[in-house]
Design an enzyme around this catalytic site. Structure first.
Site, PDB file in Angstrom:
ATOM      1  N   GLY A 130       0.989  -1.269   0.074  1.00 16.40           N
ATOM      2  CA  GLY A 130       0.263  -0.046  -0.090  1.00 16.40           C
ATOM      3  C   GLY A 130       0.765   1.264  -0.036  1.00 16.40           C
ATOM      4  N   SER A 132       1.173   3.447  -3.354  1.00 14.32           N
ATOM      5  CA  SER A 132       0.503   4.699  -4.087  1.00 14.32           C
ATOM      6  C   SER A 132      -0.696   5.105  -3.820  1.00 14.32           C
ATOM      7  CB  SER A 132       0.599   4.302  -5.626  1.00 14.32           C
ATOM      8  OG  SER A 132       1.943   4.054  -6.095  1.00 14.32           O
ATOM      9  N   SER A 164      -1.762  -4.213  -6.004  1.00 20.75           N
ATOM     10  CA  SER A 164      -1.926  -5.316  -6.637  1.00 20.75           C
ATOM     11  C   SER A 164      -2.340  -6.433  -5.760  1.00 20.75           C
ATOM     12  CB  SER A 164      -0.323  -5.921  -7.276  1.00 20.75           C
ATOM     13  OG  SER A 164       0.121  -4.801  -8.238  1.00 20.75           O
ATOM     14  N   GLU A 247      13.039  -5.060  -3.663  1.00 21.15           N
ATOM     15  CA  GLU A 247      12.096  -5.487  -4.621  1.00 21.15           C
ATOM     16  C   GLU A 247      12.999  -5.381  -6.125  1.00 21.15           C
ATOM     17  OE1 GLU A 247       8.248  -3.476  -6.717  1.00 21.15           O
ATOM     18  OE2 GLU A 247       9.446  -2.310  -5.386  1.00 21.15           O
TER      19      GLU A 247
END
Length: 294
Positions: A130, A132, A164, A247
């Site tokens: 969480g 954007s 996502s 990431e």
């Protein structure tokens, strides 16, 4: 340069090959040959086997559910998994293992590590990201979602977007503004928030192809406990920087192995259908007989 592996690594390779052989069903043609319920069933059993051997998070310490592998052993593991046509990673492990799991190893308290990491490995907890917001995308530091500390819990209000796989997740790691009077990049904290609660609404975003992987997430007096703050209060920007490093760069050695195996299988499929594939080009052109027009 000697690029051969030491004997200990090759001994570990033998162990991995035996593990992989035990997981492959008769007549195995690769993960791409499965679909529907057969695919879902195999992915479930494959992930369970990975978890039992510590291979979901192979480099994590054993006490947190990993296998305690070295970087070279991790590479050998990925090489053998790729060679067998098996998926190196399964659904949501990108967020759960690679991102928040590794970040908790770096920033988390011992209590947080023991609380969350084994459940990530087992698959009991599935995570989404969480970050954007509608007005805070590339300029993430403009985020407006707020969290206030109230006794023994955080109370959260705001909205996230492009989250996502939120409909499949049970937890979200999210950036919130906890110090409204601090500078833009300060006063942001990272919280771990359970999604199954009345204060959270998840709205899938329908895309042009019919998929709804991306979601909007609304927080209306949603809560999480005091032990779910990662790092220090107001220093979430630093924590987020660590997470994004994992990431984007944590698999620089292993992902190319998986990509190369996929390309090699694609090239072999092309050759079997009469296409010409050369090492000097990733393009494959069909062999055709062209007739000169008269």
């Amino acid at each position: 340069m000697d690029v051969s592996y030491p004997p200990a690594a090759e001994e570990f390779r033998t162990t991995v090959r035996a593990f992989v052989a035990d997981q492959l069903p008769p007549g195995w043609q690769g993960i791409g040959a499965l679909e529907g319920e057969d695919l879902a069933s195999f992915l479930s059993s494959w992930r369970r086997a990975l978890a039992e051997h510590g291979y979901v998070a192979p480099a994590w310490p054993r006490e947190y559910g990993g296998a305690g592998l070295s970087k070279l052993e991790h590479l050998v593991l990925m090489e053998e998994i790729a060679a067998a046509g098996l998926p190196g990673y399964v659904l949501n492990d990108n967020f759960s293992v690679k991102m928040i799991g590794n970040t908790l190893l770096h920033w988390g308290t011992e209590e947080q590590k023991r609380r969350f990491l084994p459940r990530i490995v087992s698959g009991e907890d599935v995570w989404c990201q969480g970050f954007s917001e509608p007005d805070a995308g590339s300029d993430l530091a403009s985020l407006r979602t707020k969290a206030q500390f109230d006794g023994d819990r955080w109370v959260i209000n705001g909205q996230k977007i492009w989250t996502s796989a939120a409909t499949r997740a049970s937890w979200v790691f999210t950036l919130v503004r906890t110090e409204p009077d601090a500078g833009k990049h300060r006063g942001i904290s990272m919280l771990l928030v359970p999604l199954d609660q009345p204060g959270i609404e998840i709205r899938p975003i329908k895309m042009i192809n019919g998929d709804d992987e991306f979601c909007e997430v609304y927080f209306t007096d949603a809560v999480t406990d005091t032990g779910c703050l990662v790092g220090r209060r107001g220093e979430g920007w630093k924590v987020a920087g660590t997470l994004l490093t994992y990431e984007r760069g944590e698999e620089a050695a292993t992902l190319p192995v998986l990509f190369r195996a996929e390309f090699d299988r694609l090239a072999e499929l092309a050759r079997s259908r009469g296409w010409s594939v050369t090492r000097s080009s990733v393009s494959a052109w069909p062999r055709r007989t062209h007739r000169r027009r008269s």
